[in-house]
Design a protein around this motif. Structure first.
Motif, PDB file in Angstrom:
ATOM      1  N   ARG B  23       0.795  -1.226  -0.145  1.00 34.01           N
ATOM      2  CA  ARG B  23       0.004  -0.043   0.066  1.00 34.01           C
ATOM      3  C   ARG B  23       0.880   1.379  -0.030  1.00 34.01           C
ATOM      4  N   PRO B  24       1.855   1.449  -1.064  1.00 35.25           N
ATOM      5  CA  PRO B  24       2.673   2.543  -1.032  1.00 35.25           C
ATOM      6  C   PRO B  24       1.589   3.843  -1.355  1.00 35.25           C
ATOM      7  N   LEU B  45      10.240  -5.853  -8.301  1.00 40.83           N
ATOM      8  CA  LEU B  45       9.454  -5.065  -7.483  1.00 40.83           C
ATOM      9  C   LEU B  45       7.971  -5.508  -7.533  1.00 40.83           C
ATOM     10  N   ARG B  46       7.256  -5.549  -6.617  1.00 43.09           N
ATOM     11  CA  ARG B  46       5.931  -5.980  -6.541  1.00 43.09           C
ATOM     12  C   ARG B  46       5.172  -4.850  -5.594  1.00 43.09           C
ATOM     13  N   LEU B  47       3.908  -4.329  -6.078  1.00 46.30           N
ATOM     14  CA  LEU B  47       3.293  -3.537  -5.454  1.00 46.30           C
ATOM     15  C   LEU B  47       1.879  -3.971  -4.923  1.00 46.30           C
ATOM     16  N   VAL B  48       1.566  -3.881  -3.741  1.00 45.34           N
ATOM     17  CA  VAL B  48       0.215  -4.314  -3.328  1.00 45.34           C
ATOM     18  C   VAL B  48      -0.860  -2.932  -3.101  1.00 45.34           C
ATOM     19  N   LYS B  49      -1.617  -2.866  -3.939  1.00 46.90           N
ATOM     20  CA  LYS B  49      -2.686  -2.052  -3.788  1.00 46.90           C
ATOM     21  C   LYS B  49      -1.986  -0.527  -3.522  1.00 46.90           C
ATOM     22  N   SER B  74       5.036  -5.625 -10.783  1.00 47.00           N
ATOM     23  CA  SER B  74       3.794  -6.228 -11.011  1.00 47.00           C
ATOM     24  C   SER B  74       3.050  -5.487  -9.850  1.00 47.00           C
ATOM     25  N   VAL B  75       1.638  -5.719  -9.961  1.00 49.93           N
ATOM     26  CA  VAL B  75       0.810  -5.108  -9.157  1.00 49.93           C
ATOM     27  C   VAL B  75      -0.303  -6.083  -8.614  1.00 49.93           C
ATOM     28  N   HIS B  76      -0.578  -6.272  -7.097  1.00 46.95           N
ATOM     29  CA  HIS B  76      -1.153  -7.246  -6.607  1.00 46.95           C
ATOM     30  C   HIS B  76      -2.453  -6.687  -5.646  1.00 46.95           C
ATOM     31  N   GLU B  77      -3.203  -7.329  -5.480  1.00 42.72           N
ATOM     32  CA  GLU B  77      -4.556  -6.874  -4.694  1.00 42.72           C
ATOM     33  C   GLU B  77      -4.295  -7.040  -3.064  1.00 42.72           C
ATOM     34  N   ASP B  78      -3.564  -8.152  -2.763  1.00 40.65           N
ATOM     35  CA  ASP B  78      -3.333  -8.150  -1.193  1.00 40.65           C
ATOM     36  C   ASP B  78      -1.664  -8.680  -1.348  1.00 40.65           C
ATOM     37  N   VAL B  79      -1.564  -8.996   0.130  1.00 46.14           N
ATOM     38  CA  VAL B  79      -0.095  -9.334   0.187  1.00 46.14           C
ATOM     39  C   VAL B  79      -0.089 -10.920  -0.178  1.00 46.14           C
ATOM     40  N   ASN B 136      -0.684  -5.585  11.497  1.00 46.76           N
ATOM     41  CA  ASN B 136      -0.577  -7.089  12.167  1.00 46.76           C
ATOM     42  C   ASN B 136      -1.012  -8.074  11.115  1.00 46.76           C
ATOM     43  N   ASP B 137      -1.939  -8.109  10.268  1.00 46.27           N
ATOM     44  CA  ASP B 137      -2.045  -9.281   9.410  1.00 46.27           C
ATOM     45  C   ASP B 137      -0.960  -9.387   8.315  1.00 46.27           C
ATOM     46  N   ASP B 138      -0.331  -8.184   7.826  1.00 46.86           N
ATOM     47  CA  ASP B 138       0.666  -8.423   7.187  1.00 46.86           C
ATOM     48  C   ASP B 138       2.056  -9.057   7.550  1.00 46.86           C
ATOM     49  N   MET B 139       2.179  -8.655   8.842  1.00 42.98           N
ATOM     50  CA  MET B 139       3.410  -9.104   9.791  1.00 42.98           C
ATOM     51  C   MET B 139       3.288 -10.673  10.008  1.00 42.98           C
ATOM     52  N   ALA B 140       1.983 -11.152  10.157  1.00 41.62           N
ATOM     53  CA  ALA B 140       1.691 -12.555  10.163  1.00 41.62           C
ATOM     54  C   ALA B 140       2.019 -13.255   9.264  1.00 41.62           C
ATOM     55  N   ARG B 141       2.050 -12.688   8.061  1.00 40.97           N
ATOM     56  CA  ARG B 141       2.329 -13.335   6.866  1.00 40.97           C
ATOM     57  C   ARG B 141       3.907 -13.528   6.661  1.00 40.97           C
TER      58      ARG B 141
END
Lengths: 262, 262
Positions: B23-24, B45-49, B74-79, B136-141
């Motif tokens: 989410r940059p 490089l990958r970009l999430v939202k 590339s662009v992604h919807e979520d982590v 926190n959800d990002d870090m749990a991955r």
């Protein structure tokens, strides 16, 4: 002069190297340099002939709160004046040539700077203007050149990033953080006995449900499960959760089993 | 899409970690990240939202020629989508808390990433949004968190600088540059015999002019001069210059002496 209130409560940390920006062009970059210095625990900033004069409000705006470093910065007419009270001067130079001079990596330079300041001597690091870098006369005033090992296919580094790497290495040269630790919140790391309790609990439930009914394969299957759980540190809290997971999964099965037989 | 012509001829260097920006917010920062990646030999490089969508011309303008990294991003919807094909994921996190997870330094993380990629596995590093950082959800991955040792009184690091430190450590983890070397242009380092020749030349001229006339002090004075010249490496070219300096100074004295006695 402080461009905004609430800047960080920065102060010099021990005897630390002076960052000397030689003929910097953009005040924004001077502010970004101050921020990078603060990250690495550096405080002393000197400016040699800043192109647009000094002070510049834009520097404070880009310093993200490292105001005190800018407040305390001094301005000098030439490199000689900026280094006169120092005992050692290093010069950053991405592509040194036609020059006889020791060349240090950023890490090697940081270690030497720590040794120099540890003896109570003064030292400084010269950073050149954004486009041209330091000229030959600037470099002749340095004891040694610092050249960062970086991708030779893409060496272009902006001024604040050049200072960031040096400030980071300066900080790391005196940092004892272990390369890997398990952060455990309040819970302690489980010892092998606590882990064994869980593995016995799991094995007992798997025996009961019939998952381990093949007597020949049973020892290997138990060993594989053990390998998985023994692989790294587990906290006591995590073990409690695992006990609960096994108990509840088994209970669900028992209740379902009871329903099926009723 | 290429925002300008003449970008650097960048290509992936071996199996290297993927930089994942979660989410940059500012496209300028994405461009500055690409530049920092190029400095450290990273490419993927990958970009999430990304907040403002993608592509954004402003990213290419701030990439200083690291266009190909942006072209290939590339662009992604979520982590989950951004990490699905990777085997190890590390998450940068300046202030981890209330979480049970291994914590690595940037240097420790870079060493582990080298070991992982060396085994042919895929890995990535998560960087959070500019303001909030990873949630926190990002870090749990993530397998582990990466926390840079930096001045605890000033941890605020911008996104490109966070990537710069990690990219620099990635490069350094496989770099063999000695911490200090003498760069000598075409000239070779003088050996001790060549140095001795010069010291004899100097001593002879100092004997002749009377500087060493005190027989009792002479050995110590010669030794002190020797200590100065033996201290570090000197090139053959520098020795030739020193021979010339001594000869010319002595010659001037001789001519003056002749004039005075005539």
């Amino acid at each position: 002069m402080t461009g905004r209130d609430g800047g960080a409560d920065l102060a010099p940390i021990g005897n630390s190297p002076v960052v000397i920006l030689v003929r910097p062009q953009l005040a924004e970059n001077v502010g970004a340099v101050a921020r990078a210095m603060a990250n690495g625990g550096l405080f002393h900033l000197r400016l040699v002939k800043p192109r647009d004069g000094w002070p510049q409000e834009r520097a404070w705006r880009s310093a993200s709160g490292a105001d005190r470093i800018l407040d305390a910065a001094s301005v000098h007419e030439d490199v000689d004046g900026a280094v006169a009270d120092l005992h050692h001067v290093f010069a950053t130079c991405p592509r040194p040539r036609h020059i006889v001079k020791p060349v240090l990596t950023a890490r090697g330079g940081a270690a030497e700077l720590r040794a120099i300041t540890g003896r109570g001597l003064g030292c400084g690091i010269l950073f050149g203007p954004e486009r041209a870098g330091l000229d030959n006369d600037d470099m002749a005033r340095a004891d040694a050149l610092i050249r960062y090992p970086l991708n030779p296919g893409f060496m272009s580094l902006n001024l604040a990033q050049a200072v960031m790497i040096m400030a980071y290495e300066w900080w790391m040269a005196d940092d004892g953080t272990p390369p890997r630790t398990l952060m455990t919140n309040e819970s302690h790391i489980a010892n092998k006995g606590e882990l064994e309790n869980f593995i016995r609990h799991l094995t007992a439930e798997l025996d009961e449900c019939g998952f381990l009914r093949n007597e020949q394969k049973r020892p290997g299957m138990v060993r594989n499960l053990r390998h998985l759980f023994e692989r790294g540190e587990v906290t006591q809290q995590e073990l409690r959760t695992l006990h609960g997971v096994v108990t509840e999964l088994a209970l669900g099965r028992k209740i379902r089993g009871r329903d099926e037989t009723s």
